[in-house]
Design a protein around this motif. Sequence first.
Motif, short mmCIF file in Angstrom:
data_model
loop_
_atom_site.label_atom_id
_atom_site.label_comp_id
_atom_site.label_asym_id
_atom_site.label_seq_id
_atom_site.Cartn_x
_atom_site.Cartn_y
_atom_site.Cartn_z
N SER A 1 59.00 36.33 107.70
CA SER A 1 58.64 34.97 108.13
C SER A 1 57.20 34.62 107.81
O SER A 1 56.84 33.44 107.80
CB SER A 1 58.89 34.81 109.64
OG SER A 1 57.92 35.51 110.40
N SER B 1 69.37 39.92 105.99
CA SER B 1 68.44 38.99 106.63
C SER B 1 68.86 37.56 106.32
O SER B 1 69.35 37.29 105.21
CB SER B 1 67.01 39.22 106.13
OG SER B 1 66.14 38.24 106.65
N ASP C 1 62.65 40.78 109.93
CA ASP C 1 62.73 39.31 109.85
C ASP C 1 61.38 38.67 110.18
O ASP C 1 61.00 37.66 109.58
CB ASP C 1 63.82 38.79 110.78
CG ASP C 1 65.22 39.12 110.29
OD1 ASP C 1 65.37 39.46 109.10
OD2 ASP C 1 66.17 39.03 111.10
N GLN D 1 65.64 45.40 112.45
CA GLN D 1 66.06 44.07 112.01
C GLN D 1 65.09 42.99 112.49
O GLN D 1 64.68 42.12 111.72
CB GLN D 1 67.46 43.77 112.53
CG GLN D 1 68.05 42.47 112.00
CD GLN D 1 68.31 42.53 110.51
OE1 GLN D 1 69.11 43.32 110.06
NE2 GLN D 1 67.60 41.70 109.75
N ILE E 1 66.84 35.28 105.78
CA ILE E 1 65.85 34.80 104.82
C ILE E 1 66.22 35.32 103.44
O ILE E 1 66.30 36.53 103.22
CB ILE E 1 64.44 35.25 105.22
CG1 ILE E 1 64.08 34.73 106.61
CG2 ILE E 1 63.40 34.78 104.19
CD1 ILE E 1 62.75 35.21 107.14
#
Length: 263
Positions: free
Chosen positions: A226, A245, A222, A218, A247
């Motif tokens: 990014s 996520s 992420d 995880q 995002i």
Amino acid sequence: MLNDDEFRKLLDYLDRPWSGYRKVRKGVKKRIRRHMEQLDCRTLEAYRQLIEAQPKEKLHCEQCLLVTISRFFRDTELWRILEERLLPQLINDVEPPIRIWSAGCAGGEEPYSLAILWDSIGGPPTLELLATDINASCLDRAQEGVFGRGSLKELPDHLRSAYFRPLKGDHQFSILKEKLASIQWHTHNLLHSPPPGHFHMVFLRNNLLTYHQGYQLQVAFDRILSVLTSGGYLVVGSHETLPASPIKLDRASDCPWVYRIAK
């Protein structure tokens, strides 16, 4: 020594999924058994205790778990969509340079496939292509640019004749690197922080999402998201699913293996 039940226990200890290793476990188990013999560990518990106490040996164990299977233009439908829609869209929409990261590139077939495709569609010379892998020996082989016939089995004949030179009676082929965009090769662990800067497309195929699970997966996932630009593309393997996520990602409408960072 090290039957399937024991191997599953080792994977659980290392937070690795059985589903990812099930089909490739024969070779992985062979490497683990060899490591256990080198350390004179006769049981899985003895091995687990030793690698827990010795970080160097735990790292060796994790290297035994690396799977480096790859080939040119793996999943041909994906490459068709890249050729016909996604790469032309990047060329039209993005202010150069266009930055693409092949994360976990194994022997280099994926970034070379991308460089071949880029050249064949007449992409501008402003492509910045980064290829990384945790295995330095894989990167050495990638930079050498020599591949067996099996690696090229999904490569169209016209591309093979245009971008490769046969060696050793057509059993090996040398890629004509001088015709392609320059590739930056760097050693990198996908569980660590991503390379600096931002990317318009990231290939994350058949590595992190297949061979990791839980908290480490995880966090790493992420972090990778990014470094994608707004509207940037994430390309995953044909049998991989994404963890949740914060995002937001949208699936590309005509390709189940491509996601886009929501603008």
